[in-house]
Design a protein around this motif. Sequence first.
Motif, PDB file in Angstrom:
ATOM      1  N   ARG A 222       0.830  -1.206   0.000  1.00 26.35           N
ATOM      2  CA  ARG A 222       0.000   0.000   0.000  1.00 26.35           C
ATOM      3  C   ARG A 222       0.865   1.258   0.000  1.00 26.35           C
ATOM      4  N   GLU A 223       1.895   1.280   0.836  1.00 28.93           N
ATOM      5  CA  GLU A 223       2.739   2.470   0.938  1.00 28.93           C
ATOM      6  C   GLU A 223       3.558   2.689  -0.335  1.00 28.93           C
ATOM      7  N   ARG A 224       4.056   1.602  -0.931  1.00 31.89           N
ATOM      8  CA  ARG A 224       4.835   1.760  -2.163  1.00 31.89           C
ATOM      9  C   ARG A 224       3.926   2.217  -3.300  1.00 31.89           C
ATOM     10  N   MET A 225       2.689   1.712  -3.342  1.00 29.81           N
ATOM     11  CA  MET A 225       1.773   2.153  -4.388  1.00 29.81           C
ATOM     12  C   MET A 225       1.456   3.636  -4.233  1.00 29.81           C
ATOM     13  N   ARG A 226       1.314   4.109  -3.014  1.00 27.45           N
ATOM     14  CA  ARG A 226       1.105   5.539  -2.795  1.00 27.45           C
ATOM     15  C   ARG A 226       2.319   6.334  -3.274  1.00 27.45           C
ATOM     16  N   GLU A 227       3.497   5.801  -3.051  1.00 27.32           N
ATOM     17  CA  GLU A 227       4.710   6.470  -3.541  1.00 27.32           C
ATOM     18  C   GLU A 227       4.686   6.572  -5.059  1.00 27.32           C
ATOM     19  N   PHE A 228       4.307   5.492  -5.734  1.00 21.96           N
ATOM     20  CA  PHE A 228       4.279   5.497  -7.199  1.00 21.96           C
ATOM     21  C   PHE A 228       3.159   6.387  -7.737  1.00 21.96           C
ATOM     22  N   ALA A 229       2.105   6.568  -6.952  1.00 21.27           N
ATOM     23  CA  ALA A 229       1.016   7.436  -7.395  1.00 21.27           C
ATOM     24  C   ALA A 229       1.489   8.868  -7.603  1.00 21.27           C
ATOM     25  N   GLY A 230       2.532   9.276  -6.901  1.00 19.58           N
ATOM     26  CA  GLY A 230       3.067  10.622  -7.039  1.00 19.58           C
ATOM     27  C   GLY A 230       4.353  10.685  -7.838  1.00 19.58           C
ATOM     28  N   THR A 231       4.665   9.610  -8.560  1.00 21.84           N
ATOM     29  CA  THR A 231       5.930   9.503  -9.281  1.00 21.84           C
ATOM     30  C   THR A 231       5.722   9.681 -10.778  1.00 21.84           C
ATOM     31  N   PRO A 232       6.588  10.412 -11.480  1.00 15.25           N
ATOM     32  CA  PRO A 232       6.474  10.524 -12.934  1.00 15.25           C
ATOM     33  C   PRO A 232       6.475   9.157 -13.611  1.00 15.25           C
ATOM     34  N   THR A 233       5.803   9.065 -14.737  1.00 10.69           N
ATOM     35  CA  THR A 233       5.586   7.780 -15.408  1.00 10.69           C
ATOM     36  C   THR A 233       6.895   7.067 -15.718  1.00 10.69           C
ATOM     37  N   LEU A 234       7.872   7.771 -16.258  1.00  6.68           N
ATOM     38  CA  LEU A 234       9.143   7.119 -16.605  1.00  6.68           C
ATOM     39  C   LEU A 234       9.869   6.638 -15.356  1.00  6.68           C
ATOM     40  N   ASP A 235       9.753   7.369 -14.264  1.00  8.46           N
ATOM     41  CA  ASP A 235      10.420   6.942 -13.034  1.00  8.46           C
ATOM     42  C   ASP A 235       9.806   5.655 -12.495  1.00  8.46           C
ATOM     43  N   VAL A 236       8.485   5.502 -12.675  1.00  9.41           N
ATOM     44  CA  VAL A 236       7.852   4.235 -12.297  1.00  9.41           C
ATOM     45  C   VAL A 236       8.432   3.109 -13.141  1.00  9.41           C
ATOM     46  N   TRP A 237       8.572   3.341 -14.422  1.00 10.17           N
ATOM     47  CA  TRP A 237       9.044   2.298 -15.333  1.00 10.17           C
ATOM     48  C   TRP A 237      10.491   1.915 -15.031  1.00 10.17           C
ATOM     49  N   TYR A 238      11.314   2.891 -14.683  1.00 11.50           N
ATOM     50  CA  TYR A 238      12.735   2.621 -14.430  1.00 11.50           C
ATOM     51  C   TYR A 238      13.000   2.083 -13.028  1.00 11.50           C
ATOM     52  N   ALA A 239      12.026   2.147 -12.155  1.00 11.05           N
ATOM     53  CA  ALA A 239      12.245   1.708 -10.766  1.00 11.05           C
ATOM     54  C   ALA A 239      12.575   0.226 -10.720  1.00 11.05           C
ATOM     55  N   ARG A 240      13.520  -0.126  -9.889  1.00  4.72           N
ATOM     56  CA  ARG A 240      13.838  -1.528  -9.644  1.00  4.72           C
ATOM     57  C   ARG A 240      14.448  -1.643  -8.259  1.00  4.72           C
ATOM     58  N   ASP A 241      14.465  -2.855  -7.751  1.00  7.97           N
ATOM     59  CA  ASP A 241      14.914  -3.075  -6.384  1.00  7.97           C
ATOM     60  C   ASP A 241      16.296  -3.724  -6.397  1.00  7.97           C
ATOM     61  N   ASP A 242      17.318  -2.899  -6.577  1.00  8.58           N
ATOM     62  CA  ASP A 242      18.691  -3.401  -6.529  1.00  8.58           C
ATOM     63  C   ASP A 242      18.991  -3.917  -5.132  1.00  8.58           C
ATOM     64  N   PHE A 243      19.772  -4.978  -5.070  1.00  7.75           N
ATOM     65  CA  PHE A 243      20.086  -5.578  -3.771  1.00  7.75           C
ATOM     66  C   PHE A 243      20.710  -4.563  -2.830  1.00  7.75           C
ATOM     67  N   ASP A 244      21.587  -3.722  -3.352  1.00  5.49           N
ATOM     68  CA  ASP A 244      22.286  -2.759  -2.503  1.00  5.49           C
ATOM     69  C   ASP A 244      21.353  -1.679  -1.956  1.00  5.49           C
ATOM     70  N   GLN A 245      20.155  -1.546  -2.523  1.00  9.73           N
ATOM     71  CA  GLN A 245      19.229  -0.511  -2.085  1.00  9.73           C
ATOM     72  C   GLN A 245      17.993  -1.087  -1.398  1.00  9.73           C
ATOM     73  N   ILE A 246      17.985  -2.392  -1.165  1.00 12.00           N
ATOM     74  CA  ILE A 246      16.805  -3.033  -0.601  1.00 12.00           C
ATOM     75  C   ILE A 246      16.462  -2.487   0.777  1.00 12.00           C
ATOM     76  N   ALA A 247      17.466  -2.097   1.555  1.00 11.65           N
ATOM     77  CA  ALA A 247      17.211  -1.596   2.904  1.00 11.65           C
ATOM     78  C   ALA A 247      16.271  -0.394   2.902  1.00 11.65           C
ATOM     79  N   ALA A 248      16.242   0.357   1.778  1.00  2.63           N
ATOM     80  CA  ALA A 248      15.373   1.530   1.694  1.00  2.63           C
ATOM     81  C   ALA A 248      13.894   1.149   1.696  1.00  2.63           C
ATOM     82  N   LEU A 249      13.594  -0.117   1.382  1.00  5.64           N
ATOM     83  CA  LEU A 249      12.205  -0.566   1.365  1.00  5.64           C
ATOM     84  C   LEU A 249      11.721  -0.998   2.739  1.00  5.64           C
ATOM     85  N   LEU A 250      12.620  -1.057   3.698  1.00  3.89           N
ATOM     86  CA  LEU A 250      12.273  -1.545   5.031  1.00  3.89           C
ATOM     87  C   LEU A 250      12.076  -0.386   5.990  1.00  3.89           C
TER      88      LEU A 250
END
Length: 478
Positions: free
Chosen positions: A175-203
């Motif tokens: 729910r929280e990540r979807m709210r984040e994407f709701a305010g994100t430019p379209t290309l930024d949504v498309w380019y988003a990915r969960d790199d291992f080195d950045q996974i901690a940001a999702l926690l």
Amino acid sequence: MATTYDSPLAPVPDGPLSPDERAALGKEARARVPRSAHAFFEPDQKRPDPLDIIERQSATRVPELIPVRYGRMLESPFRFYRGAAAIMASDLGAGPHTGLYAQLCGDAHLLNFRLLASPERHLVFDINDFDETLPGPFEWDVKRLAASLVIAGRANGFPVRQCATVVRAGVEAYRERMREFAGTPTLDVWYARDDFDQIAALLPERPGKQDERRATRAAAKARSRTSLQAAAKLTRVVDGTPRIVSDPPLITRLAELLPGAEGEDLARMLRTLVHDYRSSLSSERRHLLSRYHVVDMARKVVGVGSVGTRCWIILLLGRDDGDPLLLQAKEAGESVLAPYCGASPFQNQGERVVTGQRLMQAASDIFLGWEHVTGIDGRERDFYVRQLRDWKGIARPETMDPGTLGLFARLCGASLARAHARSGDPIAIAAYLGRRDTFDRALVRFAEAYADQNERDHRELADAVADGRVTARTDPAA
């Protein structure tokens, strides 16, 4: 503003919808299905026999492998759940839904999220199984993930409260990540990915030292799972040429499976498949694949729900014997979601799988493609092809304590939201979910109720094996 729909994924209005109008669509969906209504699962008397659903799937599969499938599903409620995507699709399809569509995984249980290699050789966290992918109501994937978390937690002996905490962590992250994407430019949504080195940001907070060490070990293991490692494990040199090592029934070389003329016909068919599927790749990847040649083939038994589908591993060599590439060609049938979401627009079911995967994954295997073949029995079949291994790291929920499973649930929920935001409307979905935890709490109750149902269905399979209705066979991988 009048709106018509030519696809369940995207509204086609008289003109472009504003963010406010898209958010209004999400809020309107609450009138059809209130968020609290997702809490309820109560099968009615018209619910199909779950074993009938499984047996209908088995009717099109390799007969001698069906007992292996039942044996794997019999082992535990969680194993049963992994093989029961068609049963859950039937249950979800019988009830109301939001009408807010995204490209679905169709089988979003927690073990279908894992570490993978991007084409740039970055380690990423993403969904990995798309056999059932099809556009459908976004909440169906979230519900399948939520129920899997309760089933895994029960297998570990977690009490009800701890299982509920794990589910809420996963759904809240979605729910929280979807709210984040709701305010994100379209290309930024498309380019988003969960790199291992950045996974901690999702926690929500920094993982503890034990979890960090666990993640580091998982990453190291994933990076070791390459074509070279797979070849070292699955092949040996025979008369100067690398050959796949048979381990029946899990892996059986084609020459041993069908000796003689019939085997030669099948070998020609598979060589043709490898050659022709290249047309589904981009030109530079076709060129890359042309540097390899086929040297051996084998049938492979894969997964739980997939057991019995025709699956081949194909050994290719590049520069020399030390330059292997292992491809997996897997049969693709109609999605279990099709009876409830409509048939795929793609005639080739392999193309359906590949297109869904490319749409949902942030980075897909460079050799991912599809082909249609005529089998040696004269039947038409669709296949999709990918590398057998490429930095894949698989979770082991049976080793997780409640805290670790909760962190993993958050990663899965956040990753699923990213995948849905690429194809669905993140503004509409986020507006439906809202800021409060109403949906989260509802899915806790749903997951508990569905876990109960899954246990009842598992017992039905055990009873069917005991009374001889179906035959189950254990295997070394179980």
